[in-house]
Scaffold this motif. Structure first.
Motif, mmCIF file in Angstrom:
data_model
loop_
_atom_site.group_PDB
_atom_site.id
_atom_site.type_symbol
_atom_site.label_atom_id
_atom_site.label_comp_id
_atom_site.label_asym_id
_atom_site.label_seq_id
_atom_site.Cartn_x
_atom_site.Cartn_y
_atom_site.Cartn_z
ATOM 1 N N ASN A 15 3.769 6.288 5.094
ATOM 2 C CA ASN A 15 3.410 5.099 4.321
ATOM 3 C C ASN A 15 4.637 4.283 3.923
ATOM 4 N N GLY A 16 5.617 4.218 4.813
ATOM 5 C CA GLY A 16 6.791 3.405 4.535
ATOM 6 C C GLY A 16 7.786 4.062 3.600
ATOM 7 N N GLN A 17 7.538 5.289 3.205
ATOM 8 C CA GLN A 17 8.427 5.983 2.281
ATOM 9 C C GLN A 17 9.265 7.005 3.026
ATOM 10 N N SER A 18 10.420 7.258 2.483
ATOM 11 C CA SER A 18 11.333 8.238 3.043
ATOM 12 C C SER A 18 11.017 9.608 2.440
ATOM 13 N N PHE A 19 11.554 10.642 3.039
ATOM 14 C CA PHE A 19 11.486 11.962 2.424
ATOM 15 C C PHE A 19 12.632 12.133 1.432
ATOM 16 N N ASN A 20 13.510 11.141 1.328
ATOM 17 C CA ASN A 20 14.635 11.176 0.396
ATOM 18 C C ASN A 20 14.213 10.503 -0.908
ATOM 19 N N PRO A 21 14.103 11.240 -2.018
ATOM 20 C CA PRO A 21 13.621 10.642 -3.267
ATOM 21 C C PRO A 21 14.533 9.549 -3.810
ATOM 22 N N PHE A 22 15.838 9.620 -3.522
ATOM 23 C CA PHE A 22 16.754 8.598 -4.017
ATOM 24 C C PHE A 22 16.539 7.267 -3.298
ATOM 25 N N GLU A 23 16.258 7.337 -1.992
ATOM 26 C CA GLU A 23 15.919 6.117 -1.258
ATOM 27 C C GLU A 23 14.623 5.518 -1.803
ATOM 28 N N ASN A 24 13.659 6.367 -2.111
ATOM 29 C CA ASN A 24 12.380 5.887 -2.626
ATOM 30 C C ASN A 24 12.529 5.229 -3.988
ATOM 31 N N MET A 25 13.381 5.798 -4.859
ATOM 32 C CA MET A 25 13.588 5.195 -6.184
ATOM 33 C C MET A 25 14.194 3.807 -6.040
ATOM 34 N N ALA A 26 15.167 3.665 -5.149
ATOM 35 C CA ALA A 26 15.792 2.362 -4.944
ATOM 36 C C ALA A 26 14.790 1.362 -4.392
ATOM 37 N N ALA A 27 13.967 1.801 -3.452
ATOM 38 C CA ALA A 27 12.956 0.913 -2.874
ATOM 39 C C ALA A 27 11.915 0.510 -3.918
ATOM 40 N N MET A 28 11.516 1.443 -4.772
ATOM 41 C CA MET A 28 10.520 1.133 -5.800
ATOM 42 C C MET A 28 11.051 0.072 -6.773
ATOM 43 N N GLN A 29 12.350 0.122 -7.079
ATOM 44 C CA GLN A 29 12.923 -0.827 -8.027
ATOM 45 C C GLN A 29 12.979 -2.241 -7.460
ATOM 46 N N THR A 30 13.134 -2.376 -6.148
ATOM 47 C CA THR A 30 13.254 -3.701 -5.548
ATOM 48 C C THR A 30 11.920 -4.227 -5.003
ATOM 49 N N ALA A 31 10.897 -3.388 -4.979
ATOM 50 C CA ALA A 31 9.613 -3.788 -4.393
ATOM 51 C C ALA A 31 8.857 -4.759 -5.299
ATOM 52 N N THR A 32 7.978 -5.527 -4.690
ATOM 53 C CA THR A 32 7.121 -6.460 -5.423
ATOM 54 C C THR A 32 5.928 -5.694 -5.984
ATOM 55 N N ARG A 33 5.618 -5.945 -7.229
ATOM 56 C CA ARG A 33 4.482 -5.292 -7.863
ATOM 57 C C ARG A 33 3.205 -6.080 -7.610
ATOM 58 N N GLY A 34 2.106 -5.349 -7.496
ATOM 59 C CA GLY A 34 0.815 -5.989 -7.307
ATOM 60 C C GLY A 34 -0.298 -5.056 -7.733
ATOM 61 N N GLN A 35 -1.528 -5.538 -7.595
ATOM 62 C CA GLN A 35 -2.715 -4.727 -7.865
ATOM 63 C C GLN A 35 -3.485 -4.572 -6.564
ATOM 64 N N GLY A 36 -3.808 -3.343 -6.221
ATOM 65 C CA GLY A 36 -4.580 -3.082 -5.017
ATOM 66 C C GLY A 36 -5.988 -2.659 -5.392
ATOM 67 N N THR A 37 -6.969 -3.382 -4.889
ATOM 68 C CA THR A 37 -8.364 -3.025 -5.107
ATOM 69 C C THR A 37 -8.868 -2.315 -3.865
ATOM 70 N N VAL A 38 -9.419 -1.118 -4.048
ATOM 71 C CA VAL A 38 -9.944 -0.346 -2.918
ATOM 72 C C VAL A 38 -11.176 -1.071 -2.379
ATOM 73 N N THR A 39 -11.123 -1.442 -1.092
ATOM 74 C CA THR A 39 -12.270 -2.111 -0.471
ATOM 75 C C THR A 39 -12.972 -1.221 0.542
ATOM 76 N N LYS A 40 -12.289 -0.155 0.969
ATOM 77 C CA LYS A 40 -12.886 0.753 1.945
ATOM 78 C C LYS A 40 -12.169 2.097 1.850
ATOM 79 N N LEU A 41 -12.931 3.180 1.992
ATOM 80 C CA LEU A 41 -12.390 4.528 1.941
ATOM 81 C C LEU A 41 -12.996 5.315 3.091
ATOM 82 N N VAL A 42 -12.152 5.787 4.020
ATOM 83 C CA VAL A 42 -12.635 6.479 5.211
ATOM 84 C C VAL A 42 -11.936 7.832 5.324
#
Length: 144
Positions: free
Chosen positions: A54-81
């Motif tokens: 899902n676009g994430q690394s297995f390296n938690p430090f890379e993920n923390m840096a990416a989370m800080q620079t990412a754009t925030r939003g709201q995701g509404t579940v429209t389908k679950l398969v």
């Protein structure tokens, strides 16, 4: 327990497992070998590091840096398969989100997620979850 007892326990459990026929077992082994080779090639192309999900690394430090620079939003579940895949007792689902943000146009994205049966109620159609994403590549979202 000793080695003989442990081997006996393995034998007893193996007798309770469904076993494929010869042709199906060979097919499963070939598929597993191909998947292992593809993973080895992908890791070699990535400097020996396994690719995350899902676009994430297995390296938690890379993920923390990416989370800080990412754009925030709201995701509404429209389908679950349910994909039919499992990890231990949890099922893997494809969750389609309609993502809305103050700084990017709305978009839909499919996100693979392992969801335990006890948590499935939090992922039903209509539920809203906080997400983060890269507006330049919104094909992957991170929950949170």
């Amino acid at each position: 327990m000793g080695i003989i007892e442990d081997a006996g326990r393995i034998w007893d459990v193996s007798k309770k497992q469904n076993r494929p026929g010869f042709a199906e077992g060979l097919s499963q082994a070939a598929s597993a070998a191909e998947a292992a080779q593809a993973m080895k090639e992908q890791m070699a192309a990535n400097g020996g590091v396994p690719q995350g999900v899902n676009g994430q690394s297995f390296n938690p430090f890379e993920n923390m840096a990416a989370m800080q620079t990412a754009t925030r939003g709201q995701g509404t579940v429209t389908k679950l398969v349910d994909t039919g895949e499992k990890f231990d007792t949890a099922s893997i689902y494809e969750v389609t989100f309609h993502v809305v943000s103050d700084t990017a146009p709305p978009f839909d994205v499919v996100h693979k997620q392992m969801i335990a049966a006890a948590a499935l109620g939090n992922w039903q159609v209509g539920k809203m979850l906080p997400v983060r994403f890269d507006p330049a590549n919104p094909t992957q979202v991170t929950i949170g």
